[in-house]
Design an enzyme around this catalytic site. Structure first.
Site, PDB file in Angstrom:
ATOM      1  N   ARG A  33       0.847  -1.206   0.000  1.00  0.00           N
ATOM      2  CA  ARG A  33       0.000   0.000   0.000  1.00  0.00           C
ATOM      3  C   ARG A  33       0.881   1.256   0.000  1.00  0.00           C
ATOM      4  NH1 ARG A  33      -3.242  -3.634  -0.683  1.00  0.00           N
ATOM      5  NH2 ARG A  33      -4.680  -4.490   0.856  1.00  0.00           N
ATOM      6  N   GLU A 177     -14.024 -14.168   9.458  1.00  0.00           N
ATOM      7  CA  GLU A 177     -13.997 -13.564   8.117  1.00  0.00           C
ATOM      8  C   GLU A 177     -13.679 -14.581   7.022  1.00  0.00           C
ATOM      9  OE1 GLU A 177     -10.897 -10.668   7.354  1.00  0.00           O
ATOM     10  OE2 GLU A 177     -11.855 -10.017   5.506  1.00  0.00           O
ATOM     11  N   LYS A 219     -17.705 -11.250   9.315  1.00  0.00           N
ATOM     12  CA  LYS A 219     -17.177 -10.284   8.327  1.00  0.00           C
ATOM     13  C   LYS A 219     -17.089 -11.024   7.003  1.00  0.00           C
ATOM     14  CE  LYS A 219     -13.201  -7.438   7.165  1.00  0.00           C
ATOM     15  NZ  LYS A 219     -12.287  -6.416   7.670  1.00  0.00           N
ATOM     16  N   GLY A 262     -12.596  -5.501  -0.245  1.00  0.00           N
ATOM     17  CA  GLY A 262     -12.086  -6.513  -1.172  1.00  0.00           C
ATOM     18  C   GLY A 262     -11.615  -6.058  -2.539  1.00  0.00           C
ATOM     19  N   GLY A 263     -11.340  -4.759  -2.711  1.00  0.00           N
ATOM     20  CA  GLY A 263     -10.906  -4.290  -4.024  1.00  0.00           C
ATOM     21  C   GLY A 263     -11.980  -3.491  -4.758  1.00  0.00           C
ATOM     22  N   ARG A 292      -9.202  -1.003   2.608  1.00  0.00           N
ATOM     23  CA  ARG A 292      -8.862  -0.094   1.500  1.00  0.00           C
ATOM     24  C   ARG A 292      -9.923   0.975   1.281  1.00  0.00           C
ATOM     25  NH1 ARG A 292      -7.598  -5.062  -2.305  1.00  0.00           N
ATOM     26  NH2 ARG A 292      -8.777  -6.013  -0.606  1.00  0.00           N
TER      27      ARG A 292
END
Ligand code: 13P
Length: 334
Positions: A33, A177, A219, A262-263, A292
């Site tokens: 990142r 998750e 999650k 997740g993008g 993100r």
């Protein structure tokens, strides 16, 4: 911690209009990142960045908790106040990522299994001492022609259930998750089928391991076509399919469900959550636990000047929290 305490922490995590900020990137993931915006991956930069996020003014208006990484839960502000202390003072529940990441599942090319159960009881006891009140474990389910195998689904949900039982023994709320990965060219129907199989297997495993659902948070990913799928679908379709799969697999006793991003883009993640909540009421609160989609805009701004852009970057974090908080109520106007 008593059963009532576990339940009350779980309910606080999904309080109306509030969600979680996931800042539990491992040192390797935060490196990626940081590199994407030209920040050097030093311990001090990681510390300063997490301080920026955790000390965002009025963050608790829309954020109930934050998930930390092992290094972060041991760090302090530049003035020497432990992060967990400042979080509790500011009304943010400290959480901790406790899995040790994924490795290939032997015998099943393309499938992965999450590691970290060995010695987990002792690690959880330490995290409780450090101030954690909930913990997260991420299982990764890949989709391709040959994946996921039913063996991968079962191995991963069994690990999730064993981790969840250990968390509750230690007095931590488990955030379980299972992430169905968006990479690939699969259709939304395939995503639905995989989510259904994974969630059925997960709740069976939690039941088998005597996990108290009232003290557990799910999650999960959204039911969405693969990133490279020819046919993309609209916001309503993702929301409808996601709510449908949750209603057929998740017991109503669960205190809440949060999503990972997740993008997805910032806008997509907020729009999908908002659309789901507009279809309510549902048996459980539906909120967010974005990494993100909570951070990427702020990180980009901060990267331009690490010294002078702190307050501006915090404003961006607050704005993302506000939008997602409104989406958790179905009140985001776009
Ligand atoms: P993203 O929202 O970036 O997917 O991260 C959430 C998370 O915690 C993944 O484990």
């Amino acid at each position: 911690m008593s059963i009532e305490d576990l339940e009350s922490v779980a309910l606080a995590m999904v309080a109306p209009g509030k969600g979680i900020i996931a800042i539990d990137e491992s040192t390797n993931t935060i490196k990626k990142r940081f590199e994407s915006v030209g920040i050097e991956n030093t311990e001090e930069n990681r510390r300063a960045y997490r301080e920026l996020l955790l000390t965002t003014p009025n963050l608790s208006e829309h954020i109930s908790g934050a998930i930390l990484y092992d290094e972060t839960i041991r760090q302090s502000t530049k003035d020497g106040v432990p992060f967990t202390q400042i979080m509790k003072k500011n009304g943010i529940i400290p959480g901790i990522k406790v899995d040790k990441g994924t490795v290939p599942l032997a015998g099943f090319p393309g499938d992965v299994i999450t590691e970290g159960l060995d010695g987990l009881r002792e690690r959880l006891a330490e995290y409780v001492k450090l101030g954690a009140q909930f913990a997260k474990w991420r299982a990764v389910i890949n989709i391709s022609e040959d994946n996921p195998s039913s063996t991968a689904i079962e191995a991963n949900t069994q690990a999730l259930a064993r981790y969840a039982a250990l968390c509750q023994e230690a007095g931590l709320v488990p955030m379980v998750e299972p992430e169905v990965i968006m990479d690939g060219d699969h259709s939304i129907e395939v995503s639905y089928e995989v989510h259904e199989a994974v969630l059925r297997s997960l709740f069976n495993a939690l039941y088998e391991q005597n996990v108290l659902l009232e003290g557990t948070i799910l999650k999960v990913s959204m039911v969405i076509p693969g990133k490279d799928a020819d046919e993309q679908v609209d916001v309503e379709e993702v929301a409808e399919a996601t709510v449908r799969v949750l209603k057929t697999t998740v017991p109503a006793t669960l205190p809440g469900i949060v999503f990972l991003s997740g993008g997805q883009t910032d806008e997509q993640s907020t729009a999908h959550l908002n659309a789901m909540n507009r279809m309510g009421p549902h048996p459980w609160p539906l909120s967010f636990s974005y990494g993100r989609a909570m951070q990427q805009a702020a990180l980009k701004l901060w990267s331009k000047d690490l010294k002078t852009n702190v307050a501006e970057a915090q404003k961006v974090v607050h704005a993302r929290a506000k939008d997602n908080g409104l989406a958790a109520l179905g009140q985001w106007k776009g």
